[in-house]
Write a protein that holds these residues in place. Structure first.
Motif, PDB file in Angstrom:
ATOM      1  N   THR A  61      -8.339   3.647 -53.923  1.00  0.00           N
ATOM      2  CA  THR A  61      -8.278   2.401 -53.159  1.00  0.00           C
ATOM      3  C   THR A  61      -9.642   2.058 -52.581  1.00  0.00           C
ATOM      4  O   THR A  61     -10.057   0.901 -52.606  1.00  0.00           O
ATOM      5  CB  THR A  61      -7.239   2.524 -52.026  1.00  0.00           C
ATOM      6  OG1 THR A  61      -6.044   3.060 -52.566  1.00  0.00           O
ATOM      7  CG2 THR A  61      -6.973   1.167 -51.394  1.00  0.00           C
TER       8      THR A  61
ATOM      9  N   ILE B 250      -0.673  -2.793 -45.367  1.00  0.00           N
ATOM     10  CA  ILE B 250       0.023  -1.547 -45.048  1.00  0.00           C
ATOM     11  C   ILE B 250       1.289  -1.447 -45.902  1.00  0.00           C
ATOM     12  O   ILE B 250       1.607  -0.388 -46.447  1.00  0.00           O
ATOM     13  CB  ILE B 250       0.378  -1.490 -43.539  1.00  0.00           C
ATOM     14  CG1 ILE B 250      -0.904  -1.565 -42.679  1.00  0.00           C
ATOM     15  CG2 ILE B 250       1.178  -0.223 -43.219  1.00  0.00           C
ATOM     16  CD1 ILE B 250      -1.846  -0.400 -42.820  1.00  0.00           C
ATOM     17  N   GLY B 251       1.994  -2.589 -46.053  1.00  0.00           N
ATOM     18  CA  GLY B 251       3.203  -2.607 -46.875  1.00  0.00           C
ATOM     19  C   GLY B 251       2.918  -2.260 -48.323  1.00  0.00           C
ATOM     20  O   GLY B 251       3.753  -1.692 -49.020  1.00  0.00           O
ATOM     21  N   ALA B 252       1.706  -2.609 -48.791  1.00  0.00           N
ATOM     22  CA  ALA B 252       1.341  -2.322 -50.177  1.00  0.00           C
ATOM     23  C   ALA B 252       0.930  -0.854 -50.354  1.00  0.00           C
ATOM     24  O   ALA B 252       0.581  -0.439 -51.459  1.00  0.00           O
ATOM     25  CB  ALA B 252       0.202  -3.239 -50.615  1.00  0.00           C
ATOM     26  N   GLY B 253       0.933  -0.104 -49.269  1.00  0.00           N
ATOM     27  CA  GLY B 253       0.634   1.323 -49.363  1.00  0.00           C
ATOM     28  C   GLY B 253      -0.787   1.703 -48.989  1.00  0.00           C
ATOM     29  O   GLY B 253      -1.195   2.857 -49.167  1.00  0.00           O
ATOM     30  N   MET B 254      -1.565   0.747 -48.482  1.00  0.00           N
ATOM     31  CA  MET B 254      -2.922   1.088 -48.047  1.00  0.00           C
ATOM     32  C   MET B 254      -2.861   1.760 -46.680  1.00  0.00           C
ATOM     33  O   MET B 254      -1.952   1.521 -45.899  1.00  0.00           O
ATOM     34  CB  MET B 254      -3.781  -0.182 -47.956  1.00  0.00           C
ATOM     35  CG  MET B 254      -4.212  -0.711 -49.309  1.00  0.00           C
ATOM     36  SD  MET B 254      -4.876  -2.379 -49.186  1.00  0.00           S
ATOM     37  CE  MET B 254      -6.553  -2.060 -48.708  1.00  0.00           C
ATOM     38  N   SER B 255      -3.868   2.614 -46.409  1.00  0.00           N
ATOM     39  CA  SER B 255      -3.918   3.233 -45.090  1.00  0.00           C
ATOM     40  C   SER B 255      -4.498   2.226 -44.100  1.00  0.00           C
ATOM     41  O   SER B 255      -5.097   1.222 -44.492  1.00  0.00           O
ATOM     42  CB  SER B 255      -4.777   4.490 -45.126  1.00  0.00           C
ATOM     43  OG  SER B 255      -6.140   4.128 -45.242  1.00  0.00           O
TER      44      SER B 255
ATOM     45  N   ALA C  45       0.467  -3.938 -54.640  1.00  0.00           N
ATOM     46  CA  ALA C  45       1.888  -3.678 -54.378  1.00  0.00           C
ATOM     47  C   ALA C  45       2.703  -3.727 -55.667  1.00  0.00           C
ATOM     48  O   ALA C  45       3.687  -3.008 -55.815  1.00  0.00           O
ATOM     49  CB  ALA C  45       2.431  -4.684 -53.371  1.00  0.00           C
TER      50      ALA C  45
ATOM     51  N   ASP D 207       9.396  -6.911 -48.886  1.00  0.00           N
ATOM     52  CA  ASP D 207       9.300  -7.521 -50.222  1.00  0.00           C
ATOM     53  C   ASP D 207       9.466  -9.035 -50.114  1.00  0.00           C
ATOM     54  O   ASP D 207       9.049  -9.780 -50.981  1.00  0.00           O
ATOM     55  CB  ASP D 207      10.330  -6.911 -51.170  1.00  0.00           C
ATOM     56  CG  ASP D 207      11.747  -7.077 -50.665  1.00  0.00           C
ATOM     57  OD1 ASP D 207      11.940  -7.073 -49.430  1.00  0.00           O
ATOM     58  OD2 ASP D 207      12.655  -7.201 -51.495  1.00  0.00           O
TER      59      ASP D 207
ATOM     60  N   ASN E 105       1.907  -0.777 -39.283  1.00  0.00           N
ATOM     61  CA  ASN E 105       2.132   0.647 -39.081  1.00  0.00           C
ATOM     62  C   ASN E 105       3.354   0.918 -38.219  1.00  0.00           C
ATOM     63  O   ASN E 105       3.954   1.987 -38.295  1.00  0.00           O
ATOM     64  CB  ASN E 105       0.900   1.275 -38.398  1.00  0.00           C
ATOM     65  CG  ASN E 105      -0.003   1.954 -39.406  1.00  0.00           C
ATOM     66  OD1 ASN E 105       0.440   2.286 -40.503  1.00  0.00           O
ATOM     67  ND2 ASN E 105      -1.246   2.164 -39.044  1.00  0.00           N
TER      68      ASN E 105
END
Lengths: 225, 104
Positions: free
Chosen positions: B4, A31-36, A61, A161, A151
């Motif tokens: 993705t 999630i932190g890497a921007g995935m849903s 990321a 980070d 989330n």
């Protein structure tokens, strides 16, 4: 349920707990890497590999390109070739289609657990199946927990980070079991620093290091033999 | 399909194929002990590269080490070495990193 299947589940439980901690970390990092949420869980359903998934989210990321991700994960996957080869003796009584299904369950943990069991009691594919299913369930549930956690918390406020290097440093220490491994880590670090200093944010550091540094491990373990 | 999801499907296929090829084909090929040993050290190398890259922060043409991230990674690694507990290592590493960031 055969006795071996139950034994597989039972003996896999302590390792399943360890896998779950990685699964939670994976979920948060994904999630932190921007995935849903959906993508993070889909990856666990389809890939089912801790090392591949953790490396993939770290590379996503850092903005790595598609092709570099594919090369790095292929390198990581090379060891599955050896696991499959070692397990195939224990599987040859299975039908081909069943073997194709069992193949999905091959990973570090199921390999280690099953090959040691096969040495003890002979081929027991049901044992492997019990262990692999336990690991899969543990991986899926913990990924869901991690992604849900990711989330809820604000990644930047909690220093996400930091979460990547913290997780990977722990993973790394765990895999340093002998002197050649330690030396390989040293060379890998040195190579990475040099490559990044000479060519900042280039795309090939991980791949070059992943190909070159293991040569030192190989050299030292052959010499020590 | 989003980028993705495409990536996930490709990684899933590569990973599954590596498992299946090992099971179905590698038994017919003679894998030398040298290759086996070499492959043992691939994950260590890749993970080391990832940690070091995360510690190094590029700025313009210069690259320097981030102090909070270095301290976070080292404290996590040391905790893992001493305790063998991943959960504890993550907690100690995060706390050390966040505290260092507040101080530095």
């Amino acid at each position: 349920m055969t006795a071996n299947f139950r034994k597989g589940i039972f003996l896999a439980l302590p390792l399943a707990l360890a896998i779950a901690t990685y699964g939670v970390s994976y979920g948060v990092l994904a999630i932190g890497a921007g995935m849903s949420y959906f993508e993070a869980i889909l990856m666990s359903i389809l890939v089912f590999s801790g090392s591949v998934q953790l490396v993939a989210v770290a590379m996503i990321a850092s903005g790595a390109s598609f092709i570099n991700l594919v090369i790095a994960t292929s390198l990581l996957n090379l060891r599955n070739l050896l696991y499959g080869a070692a397990l195939s003796d224990g599987f040859h009584q299975l039908k081909r289609s069943t073997r194709f299904l069992y193949a999905f369950g091959i990973n570090d943990e199921s390999f280690v657990l099953s090959t040691s069991k096969f040495k003890e009691i002979g081929p027991a594919p049901r044992f492997f199946l019990g262990a692999a299913i336990t690991f899969y369930v543990s991986w899926l549930l913990s990924s869901i927990v991690g992604a849900s956690l990711g989330n809820v918390v604000d990644p930047i406020a909690y220093g996400l980070d930091l979460a990547f290097p913290v997780t990977f440093a722990a993973l790394l220490v765990q895999s340093i079991t002998n002197y050649p491994a330690f030396a390989t880590m040293g060379l890998a670090a040195l190579l990475t620093i040099s490559l990044e200093a000479l060519f900042p944010t280039n795309q090939f550091t991980i791949i070059i290091v992943g190909i070159v540094a293991p040569l030192l491990g190989l050299f030292l373990s052959r010499k020590g033999r | 399909m989003s980028d993705t999801i495409q990536l996930i499907v490709v990684l899933a296929v590569i990973t599954y194929m590596s498992r299946l090829i090992g099971l179905e084909i590698m038994t017919k090929i003679n894998v030398t002990p040298a290759i086996k040993t070499y492959l043992q050290y691939v994950p260590i190398s890749i993970i080391t590269a990832l940690v070091v890259i995360q510690i190094m922060t590029p700025e313009g043409n210069l690259t320097y080490f981030s102090i909070p991230i270095t301290i976070a990674a080292v404290s996590s690694g040391v905790t893992m070495f001493l305790s063998k507990s991943l959960a504890l290592s993550l907690i100690v590493g995060m706390i050390c990193g966040i505290v260092t960031r507040m101080v530095v």
